[in-house]
Design a protein around this motif. Structure first.
Motif, short mmCIF file in Angstrom:
data_model
loop_
_atom_site.label_atom_id
_atom_site.label_comp_id
_atom_site.label_asym_id
_atom_site.label_seq_id
_atom_site.Cartn_x
_atom_site.Cartn_y
_atom_site.Cartn_z
N GLU A 216 7.18 5.43 7.13
CA GLU A 216 6.34 6.50 7.61
C GLU A 216 6.23 7.42 6.39
O GLU A 216 6.85 7.47 5.43
CB GLU A 216 7.00 7.32 8.62
CG GLU A 216 7.09 6.69 9.97
CD GLU A 216 5.65 6.46 10.77
OE1 GLU A 216 4.91 7.10 10.38
OE2 GLU A 216 5.76 5.45 11.61
N ALA A 217 4.94 7.99 6.29
CA ALA A 217 4.44 9.06 5.25
C ALA A 217 5.31 10.47 5.50
O ALA A 217 4.88 11.39 6.03
CB ALA A 217 3.01 9.36 5.06
N TRP B 44 4.83 10.61 0.98
CA TRP B 44 4.56 9.25 0.78
C TRP B 44 5.12 8.30 1.87
O TRP B 44 6.13 8.63 2.44
CB TRP B 44 5.01 8.96 -0.46
CG TRP B 44 4.41 9.56 -1.79
CD1 TRP B 44 4.74 10.59 -2.29
CD2 TRP B 44 3.05 8.99 -2.21
NE1 TRP B 44 3.77 10.67 -3.40
CE2 TRP B 44 2.88 9.61 -3.45
CE3 TRP B 44 2.41 7.82 -2.00
CZ2 TRP B 44 1.93 9.67 -4.33
CZ3 TRP B 44 1.23 7.43 -2.86
CH2 TRP B 44 0.86 8.55 -4.00
N GLY B 45 4.37 7.12 2.27
CA GLY B 45 4.78 6.16 3.04
C GLY B 45 4.28 5.01 2.25
O GLY B 45 3.61 4.72 1.61
N PHE C 266 12.82 5.32 -2.49
CA PHE C 266 12.21 6.50 -1.73
C PHE C 266 13.00 7.62 -1.81
O PHE C 266 14.39 7.43 -1.72
CB PHE C 266 11.81 6.18 -0.37
CG PHE C 266 12.78 5.49 0.49
CD1 PHE C 266 13.67 6.44 1.25
CD2 PHE C 266 13.21 3.96 0.56
CE1 PHE C 266 14.51 6.06 2.00
CE2 PHE C 266 14.36 3.61 1.21
CZ PHE C 266 15.16 4.64 2.17
N ASN C 267 12.46 8.67 -2.07
CA ASN C 267 12.98 10.06 -2.06
C ASN C 267 12.82 10.92 -0.71
O ASN C 267 11.63 11.33 -0.58
CB ASN C 267 12.79 10.83 -3.42
CG ASN C 267 13.31 12.17 -3.54
OD1 ASN C 267 13.07 13.24 -3.05
ND2 ASN C 267 14.50 12.04 -4.46
N GLY D 127 0.88 -1.14 0.05
CA GLY D 127 -0.02 0.06 -0.09
C GLY D 127 1.04 1.27 -0.07
O GLY D 127 1.56 1.47 0.86
N LEU D 128 0.71 2.22 -1.00
CA LEU D 128 1.43 3.28 -1.12
C LEU D 128 0.65 4.46 -0.58
O LEU D 128 -0.35 4.79 -1.34
CB LEU D 128 1.99 3.71 -2.44
CG LEU D 128 2.77 2.53 -3.40
CD1 LEU D 128 3.23 2.75 -4.45
CD2 LEU D 128 3.96 2.00 -2.49
#
Length: 207
Positions: free
Chosen positions: A161-162, A149-150, A177-178, A141-142
Motif C-alpha cells: 500500500e502507498a 510510496w507503494g 521500504f521505510n 510499479g513504484l
C-alpha cells in the motif's frame, strides 16, 4: 468512398464526387480513407479524419500506429494514448517501455489528474489514484500517493500500500521500504522478508 484529395498552394484538401469541397486545403499530404476514416497530417502533426472532413482525433500526434483490431496507439508530447477506432475517443496512458509493460500488458493510465493501471483493452485494473509512478529494476510499479510510496506487482496487484516514506530499489527481486524511520524488506510478490526494524540499510550488491 466518393471523395478524393486535391491540392492547392502546396496543401491538400478533400472534395466529393459532386465537386463540393469537404475540407479546404490544409493537410500536408493526400489522405486515403478506409471504413470512413483516414490518418491525416496537418503542420507536421497527425490526426484522424472522418469522410465528412471532421477531426475525430485532432492533428496533435507525433505518431499513430495500429495497436490491435479496435485500438490505435498515438504519441502526443511523449505521452502515449490509446484511441478506440470506433469512436476515436482517447484513453490517456503512458507507455512505460516497449509493448509488454508489466506482465499481462498493463499500462499506467492517466485520468482526472491521477494515475491508475489499465489493460490494453481499456479495462481498469487499479482505479486512478496515484500522483506519479516509476519502474523498478525488476519491472515493479513504484507508485506515489500523497507523498507516500507503494508497489504494484508485475501482475497488476497493489502488493504494498502507498503508505511508506521511502523505497530503495534493488536488482535481485528485493525492495527496501521505510516507515517512521525504520526499514523493512519485501520481494516482488509483496511477501515481507523482514518487518520494519532496521535503522539504516543499503542496496544489495552482487547476485
Amino acid at each position: 468512398n466518393g471523395v478524393a484529395s486535391f491540392s492547392h498552394n502546396y496543401k491538400w484538401g478533400i472534395i466529393d464526387s459532386n465537386g463540393q469541397i469537404i475540407l479546404t486545403p490544409q493537410l500536408d499530404y493526400p489522405v486515403f480513407f478506409e471504413n470512413g476514416r483516414a490518418e491525416a497530417q496537418q503542420n507536421g502533426k497527425k490526426g484522424i479524419l472522418d469522410i465528412r472532413g471532421n477531426w475525430l482525433f485532432p492533428a496533435q500526434a507525433d505518431e499513430i500506429e495500429p495497436f490491435d483490431e479496435e485500438l490505435l496507439l498515438v504519441k502526443v508530447d511523449d505521452i502515449y494514448k490509446l484511441i478506440k477506432t470506433s469512436a476515436c475517443q482517447p484513453m490517456v496512458l503512458s507507455k512505460i517501455s516497449g509493448r509488454n509493460l508489466l506482465a499481462g500488458q498493463l499500462y499506467f493510465a492517466y485520468q482526472n489528474g491521477n494515475w491508475g493501471l489499465m489493460r490494453q483493452n481499456g479495462e481498469l485494473v487499479i482505479n486512478p489514484q496515484f500522483d506519479s509512478w516509476s519502474m523498478s529494476n525488476d519491472n515493479l510499479g513504484l507508485v506515489l500517493k500523497s507523498k507516500k510510496w507503494g508497489i504494484i506487482s508485475k501482475a497488476g496487484a497493489l502488493i504494498l500500500e502507498a503508505e511508506y516514506d521511502d523505497l530503495i530499489d534493488n536488482t535481485n527481486g528485493r525492495v527496501w521500504f521505510n516507515k517512521s524511520a525504520k526499514w523493512g524488506l519485501t520481494d516482488t510478490t509483496g511477501r515481507i522478508l523482514s518487518p520494519l526494524q532496521y535503522d539504516s540499510v543499503y542496496a544489495f550488491e552482487g547476485a
